[in-house]
Motif scaffolding. Structure first.
Motif, mmCIF file in Angstrom:
data_model
loop_
_atom_site.group_PDB
_atom_site.id
_atom_site.type_symbol
_atom_site.label_atom_id
_atom_site.label_comp_id
_atom_site.label_asym_id
_atom_site.label_seq_id
_atom_site.Cartn_x
_atom_site.Cartn_y
_atom_site.Cartn_z
ATOM 1 N N LEU A 37 0.997 4.228 -2.883
ATOM 2 C CA LEU A 37 0.860 5.657 -2.626
ATOM 3 C C LEU A 37 1.977 6.444 -3.296
ATOM 4 O O LEU A 37 1.759 7.555 -3.790
ATOM 5 N N GLU B 150 -6.841 0.058 -4.159
ATOM 6 C CA GLU B 150 -7.175 0.776 -2.932
ATOM 7 C C GLU B 150 -8.344 0.117 -2.211
ATOM 8 O O GLU B 150 -8.321 -0.073 -0.995
ATOM 9 N N ARG C 252 -4.793 7.735 4.222
ATOM 10 C CA ARG C 252 -4.137 6.604 3.559
ATOM 11 C C ARG C 252 -2.658 6.549 3.914
ATOM 12 O O ARG C 252 -2.093 5.466 4.082
ATOM 13 N N ARG D 232 -7.192 2.467 -8.197
ATOM 14 C CA ARG D 232 -8.429 2.597 -7.404
ATOM 15 C C ARG D 232 -8.952 1.230 -6.984
ATOM 16 O O ARG D 232 -9.437 1.064 -5.852
ATOM 17 N N ARG E 88 -8.480 -1.754 1.453
ATOM 18 C CA ARG E 88 -9.490 -1.459 2.479
ATOM 19 C C ARG E 88 -10.162 -2.742 2.957
ATOM 20 O O ARG E 88 -10.378 -2.925 4.166
ATOM 21 N N ASN F 245 0.833 -1.208 0.000
ATOM 22 C CA ASN F 245 0.000 0.000 0.000
ATOM 23 C C ASN F 245 0.868 1.259 0.000
ATOM 24 O O ASN F 245 0.557 2.241 -0.681
#
Length: 301
Positions: free
Chosen positions: A46, A65, A122, A62, A69, A42
């Motif tokens: 970023l 992401e 994030r 996306r 989550r 992750n």
């Protein structure tokens, strides 16, 4: 040193099968390694988002992401269910609360797209890596414990900067208005001087005005750069030692077998009992005169 475990030792009524399974998963090494890897990936994602990328890559990012989550939500659910009939005990740990807030904040209504608040949330996920490293936890705990001492240091540093700023304004305001024209400019100049990078230039300017300005700069460097910064280092180091002792004390208080006695005391008692048994065997051997003479055993009854 193994990382701090988040799963509890459930006491009272026998936990359900789901709670036992979740506790086993939360305590497993592969679970921790998986979460660390996911957090690391992750963090890399970023960083990738900061570069220009085509629209197709944006769609993939996306999707990833939302996958992250989902993984983090499943992690939190497993760790909460591991507490069995007392899920509220999960929130007794400071790092547990931090993990929950960071994961839940991403689902706050209104936080979507590329808003700055969502990006901060994030990025905060990366800080969760601290929970898996005892050394990093000790450093963070030391920094938090040093805040009162650091507050006193900052107050003393501000007073010192203000006094020297006023003296600098009185001496250099007319000659060097860009650096000492106001008290604010004086303080900023002296604050930059803490790095000592501008010291040769400022000393040269002062010597052009008067040789006595050397006393001003030398005293400032000795008091602020040497004395005050060493005090700050001493405060942080002392807090780190206290945090290390506190973590060692908490680790020694673990009671995984649930017998009401900390595990380190169990080990001490077992060691003492083994020593007693060795002493008893030695005395019994001496009483029975069990030994060997020339390779032949002798025994008196």
């Amino acid at each position: 040193m193994p990382p701090q475990r988040s799963a509890p030792v459930v006491s009272g009524p026998r936990p359900s099968r789901v709670a036992r399974w979740c506790a086993g998963v939360a305590e497993s090494h592969w679970f921790e390694v998986t979460i660390v890897v996911v957090i690391g990936v992750n963090a890399v994602m970023l960083g990738v988002e900061t570069y220009p990328h085509p629209g197709s890559l944006g769609v993939l990012l996306r999707v990833l992401e939302w996958c992250f989550r989902a993984v983090f939500v499943v992690e939190i659910v497993i760790r909460v269910l591991a507490h069995g009939r007392r899920p509220q005990d999960f929130f007794r740990g400071g790092w547990n609360v931090f993990d929950f807030v960071v994961i839940a904040a991403a689902f706050i209504p209104g936080l979507h797209g590329d808003t700055a608040a969502l990006r901060v949330i994030r990025m905060a996920r990366v800080v969760r890596l601290v929970r898996f490293s005892p050394g990093l936890r000790t450093i963070v705990a030391a920094l938090l414990r040093s805040l009162p001492g650091v507050g006193g240091f900052l107050a003393l540093a501000l007073v010192t900067l203000y006094v020297y700023g006023m003296v600098g304004w009185l001496i250099f305001a007319e000659t060097y208005p860009d650096d000492y024209g106001t008290i604010g400019q004086s303080v900023v100049t002296l604050f930059v001087l803490l790095s000592l990078n501008t010291l040769p230039e400022l000393v040269e300017q002062g010597m052009a005005l008067s040789p006595w300005t050397l006393v001003y700069y030398v005293s400032y460097v000795l008091i602020t750069v040497n004395l005050l910064l060493n005090i700050l280092i001493a405060v942080v180091v002392n807090s780190m030692e206290e945090a290390r002792r506190l973590e060692m004390t908490e680790r020694m208080a673990v009671d995984e077998d649930g017998d009401g006695v900390p595990d380190h005391l169990d080990r001490i008692m077992i060691s003492q009992r083994l020593d007693d048994m060795r002493t008893m065997l030695t005395e019994l051997e001496r009483d029975l005169r069990i030994g060997r003479d020339d390779g032949n055993p002798t025994r008196r009854t």
